[in-house]
Design a protein around this motif. Structure first.
Motif, PDB file in Angstrom:
ATOM      1  N   ALA A  45       0.839  -1.209   0.000  1.00  0.00           N
ATOM      2  CA  ALA A  45       0.000   0.000   0.000  1.00  0.00           C
ATOM      3  C   ALA A  45       0.866   1.249   0.000  1.00  0.00           C
ATOM      4  CB  ALA A  45      -0.929  -0.005   1.204  1.00  0.00           C
ATOM      5  N   ALA A  46       1.919   1.234   0.812  1.00  0.00           N
ATOM      6  CA  ALA A  46       2.841   2.373   0.848  1.00  0.00           C
ATOM      7  C   ALA A  46       3.573   2.508  -0.487  1.00  0.00           C
ATOM      8  CB  ALA A  46       3.841   2.199   1.989  1.00  0.00           C
ATOM      9  N   MET A  47       4.036   1.392  -1.029  1.00  0.00           N
ATOM     10  CA  MET A  47       4.765   1.432  -2.295  1.00  0.00           C
ATOM     11  C   MET A  47       3.873   1.877  -3.449  1.00  0.00           C
ATOM     12  SD  MET A  47       7.504  -1.709  -2.287  1.00  0.00           S
ATOM     13  CE  MET A  47       6.341  -3.013  -1.902  1.00  0.00           C
ATOM     14  N   SER A  48       2.570   1.591  -3.349  1.00  0.00           N
ATOM     15  CA  SER A  48       1.672   1.946  -4.446  1.00  0.00           C
ATOM     16  C   SER A  48       1.575   3.460  -4.634  1.00  0.00           C
ATOM     17  CB  SER A  48       0.273   1.352  -4.212  1.00  0.00           C
ATOM     18  OG  SER A  48      -0.437   2.051  -3.201  1.00  0.00           O
ATOM     19  N   ILE A  49       1.738   4.227  -3.558  1.00  0.00           N
ATOM     20  CA  ILE A  49       1.730   5.681  -3.687  1.00  0.00           C
ATOM     21  C   ILE A  49       2.992   6.153  -4.404  1.00  0.00           C
ATOM     22  CG2 ILE A  49       1.696   7.884  -2.472  1.00  0.00           C
ATOM     23  CD1 ILE A  49       0.146   6.568  -0.247  1.00  0.00           C
ATOM     24  N   LEU A  50       4.127   5.608  -4.000  1.00  0.00           N
ATOM     25  CA  LEU A  50       5.380   5.967  -4.662  1.00  0.00           C
ATOM     26  C   LEU A  50       5.322   5.577  -6.138  1.00  0.00           C
ATOM     27  CD1 LEU A  50       8.246   7.051  -4.547  1.00  0.00           C
ATOM     28  CD2 LEU A  50       9.012   4.791  -3.744  1.00  0.00           C
ATOM     29  N   GLY A  51       4.781   4.393  -6.420  1.00  0.00           N
ATOM     30  CA  GLY A  51       4.641   3.962  -7.808  1.00  0.00           C
ATOM     31  C   GLY A  51       3.739   4.883  -8.609  1.00  0.00           C
ATOM     32  N   THR A  52       2.647   5.339  -8.003  1.00  0.00           N
ATOM     33  CA  THR A  52       1.732   6.264  -8.676  1.00  0.00           C
ATOM     34  C   THR A  52       2.428   7.576  -9.000  1.00  0.00           C
ATOM     35  OG1 THR A  52      -0.194   5.287  -7.564  1.00  0.00           O
ATOM     36  CG2 THR A  52      -0.469   7.489  -8.491  1.00  0.00           C
ATOM     37  N   LEU A  53       3.178   8.100  -8.044  1.00  0.00           N
ATOM     38  CA  LEU A  53       3.914   9.345  -8.271  1.00  0.00           C
ATOM     39  C   LEU A  53       4.903   9.197  -9.425  1.00  0.00           C
ATOM     40  CD1 LEU A  53       4.543  10.380  -4.567  1.00  0.00           C
ATOM     41  CD2 LEU A  53       3.335  11.779  -6.258  1.00  0.00           C
ATOM     42  N   LYS A  54       5.600   8.075  -9.456  1.00  0.00           N
ATOM     43  CA  LYS A  54       6.584   7.858 -10.521  1.00  0.00           C
ATOM     44  C   LYS A  54       5.914   7.760 -11.884  1.00  0.00           C
ATOM     45  CE  LYS A  54      10.475   5.792  -8.050  1.00  0.00           C
ATOM     46  NZ  LYS A  54      11.421   4.657  -8.026  1.00  0.00           N
ATOM     47  N   ARG A  55       4.754   7.105 -11.939  1.00  0.00           N
ATOM     48  CA  ARG A  55       4.051   6.975 -13.222  1.00  0.00           C
ATOM     49  C   ARG A  55       3.534   8.323 -13.717  1.00  0.00           C
ATOM     50  NH1 ARG A  55       2.485   2.240 -10.692  1.00  0.00           N
ATOM     51  NH2 ARG A  55       0.530   3.121  -9.934  1.00  0.00           N
ATOM     52  N   ILE A  56       3.025   9.134 -12.797  1.00  0.00           N
ATOM     53  CA  ILE A  56       2.558  10.463 -13.179  1.00  0.00           C
ATOM     54  C   ILE A  56       3.711  11.288 -13.734  1.00  0.00           C
ATOM     55  CG2 ILE A  56       1.608  12.648 -12.315  1.00  0.00           C
ATOM     56  CD1 ILE A  56       0.137  10.972 -10.181  1.00  0.00           C
ATOM     57  N   ASN A  57       4.864  11.131 -13.119  1.00  0.00           N
ATOM     58  CA  ASN A  57       6.025  11.944 -13.451  1.00  0.00           C
ATOM     59  C   ASN A  57       6.786  11.459 -14.682  1.00  0.00           C
ATOM     60  OD1 ASN A  57       7.679  14.211 -12.573  1.00  0.00           O
ATOM     61  ND2 ASN A  57       9.265  12.714 -12.111  1.00  0.00           N
ATOM     62  N   TYR A  58       6.418  10.273 -15.195  1.00  0.00           N
ATOM     63  CA  TYR A  58       7.142   9.645 -16.295  1.00  0.00           C
ATOM     64  C   TYR A  58       6.292   9.695 -17.555  1.00  0.00           C
ATOM     65  CZ  TYR A  58      10.295   6.176 -18.462  1.00  0.00           C
ATOM     66  OH  TYR A  58      11.180   5.513 -19.271  1.00  0.00           O
ATOM     67  N   ASN A  59       6.855  10.174 -18.633  1.00  0.00           N
ATOM     68  CA  ASN A  59       6.087  10.358 -19.867  1.00  0.00           C
ATOM     69  C   ASN A  59       5.857   9.073 -20.652  1.00  0.00           C
ATOM     70  OD1 ASN A  59       5.727  13.135 -19.538  1.00  0.00           O
ATOM     71  ND2 ASN A  59       7.719  13.591 -20.420  1.00  0.00           N
ATOM     72  N   PHE A  60       6.589   8.026 -20.338  1.00  0.00           N
ATOM     73  CA  PHE A  60       6.424   6.736 -21.016  1.00  0.00           C
ATOM     74  C   PHE A  60       5.396   5.926 -20.222  1.00  0.00           C
ATOM     75  CE2 PHE A  60       7.712   2.443 -22.370  1.00  0.00           C
ATOM     76  CZ  PHE A  60       7.842   2.624 -23.733  1.00  0.00           C
ATOM     77  N   LYS A  61       4.141   5.908 -20.675  1.00  0.00           N
ATOM     78  CA  LYS A  61       3.044   5.317 -19.917  1.00  0.00           C
ATOM     79  C   LYS A  61       2.848   3.860 -20.295  1.00  0.00           C
ATOM     80  CE  LYS A  61       2.085   9.478 -18.335  1.00  0.00           C
ATOM     81  NZ  LYS A  61       2.435   9.895 -16.967  1.00  0.00           N
ATOM     82  N   ILE A  62       2.616   3.022 -19.302  1.00  0.00           N
ATOM     83  CA  ILE A  62       2.345   1.593 -19.512  1.00  0.00           C
ATOM     84  C   ILE A  62       0.928   1.300 -19.043  1.00  0.00           C
ATOM     85  CG2 ILE A  62       3.028  -0.770 -18.938  1.00  0.00           C
ATOM     86  CD1 ILE A  62       5.853   0.325 -18.422  1.00  0.00           C
TER      87      ILE A  62
END
Length: 258
Positions: A240-257
């Protein structure tokens, strides 16, 4: 990306350490909203953040996005105001079992053009569910959650016991601290009135186990997630904690999966 965090508990401290202390690329927590500034004063020097107790001052500080790392009540009380100024990431997704709040948030998103990102929390497979339901052809979604018996019931038991079986809308009402996962699963698929939930108290396990079953025109899918606890707080899921960090990284990264 400049981040503001609401809360200073286990998940917030995980983010302070992983983002500010370990210097994640292009991510920085600048501001933290708390109730008691004196209690958390040490965070300012430890993680180089600014503390706020006034919401407007916090929202007007040097941040691009707000991360809620508190509780359902915080989402209910603060999210409508936040969305008038900032994007937000929400972890206490159980708040959206309230259809009135969900409608209000949806309207604010349209009006103010800010985004709400729902972290997947302690489960996975939400991308598959959303893709499978793109044409509205998922027929059934079932979540079976097993938790250590002592976390659900006071009486000592020797064999597993089903403590709830029904729809997600009722699960979150009876177990608001345990069923956030059922709401994010519902929002990704069939909704809270049509997502099936079983909650089992198991005296033979020491970790939370979530099994998700999806059936539709695409075929069938089953996921099982066994959660390790956050080392600093055994009541909080590490994922659950890691999912927030992962969400932030995805928002900040232009290469979307996905």
């Amino acid at each position: 990306m400049k981040i503001g965090v609401i809360g200073a508990g286990a998940i917030a401290n995980f983010l302070f350490e992983k983002i500010n202390e370990q210097q994640q690329e292009n991510l920085r927590i600048n501001s933290v909203f708390v109730r008691n500034k004196e209690k958390y004063k040490h965070l300012e020097s430890k993680y180089a953040v600014n503390l706020y107790t006034e919401l407007d001052e916090f929202l007007d500080s040097d941040i691009d996005i707000v991360v809620e790392a508190a509780n359902i009540t915080t989402v209910e009380c603060l999210l409508p105001t936040i969305l008038k100024k900032k994007d937000a990431i929400v972890i206490s997704i159980g708040a959206f079992a309230d259809s009135t709040l969900l409608a209000e948030v949806s309207n604010l998103i349209s009006e103010y053009k800010n985004n709400v990102y729902l972290s997947s929390g302690a489960i996975g497979g939400l991308d598959l569910l959303q893709n499978a339901h793109a044409l509205g052809t998922v027929d059934k979604v079932t979540l079976t959650t097993r938790k250590p018996a002592k976390t659900l019931i006071e009486k000592e038991i020797t064999s597993e016991r089903v403590v709830f079986e029904g729809k997600a809308v009722d699960a979150i009402k009876l177990f608001p601290r345990n069923m956030n996962v059922s709401i994010v699963l519902s929002l990704a698929g069939l909704g809270i009135d049509f997502t099936n939930v079983r909650l089992i108290a198991d005296p033979h396990i020491d970790k939370n186990i979530h099994q998700i079953e999806i059936v539709g025109d695409f075929g069938e899918a089953t996921f099982t997630i066994t959660n390790n606890p956050l080392p600093e707080n055994p009541r909080t899921s590490y994922l659950a904690a890691m999912s927030i960090l992962g969400t932030l990284k995805r928002i900040n990264y232009n290469f979307k999966i996905g």
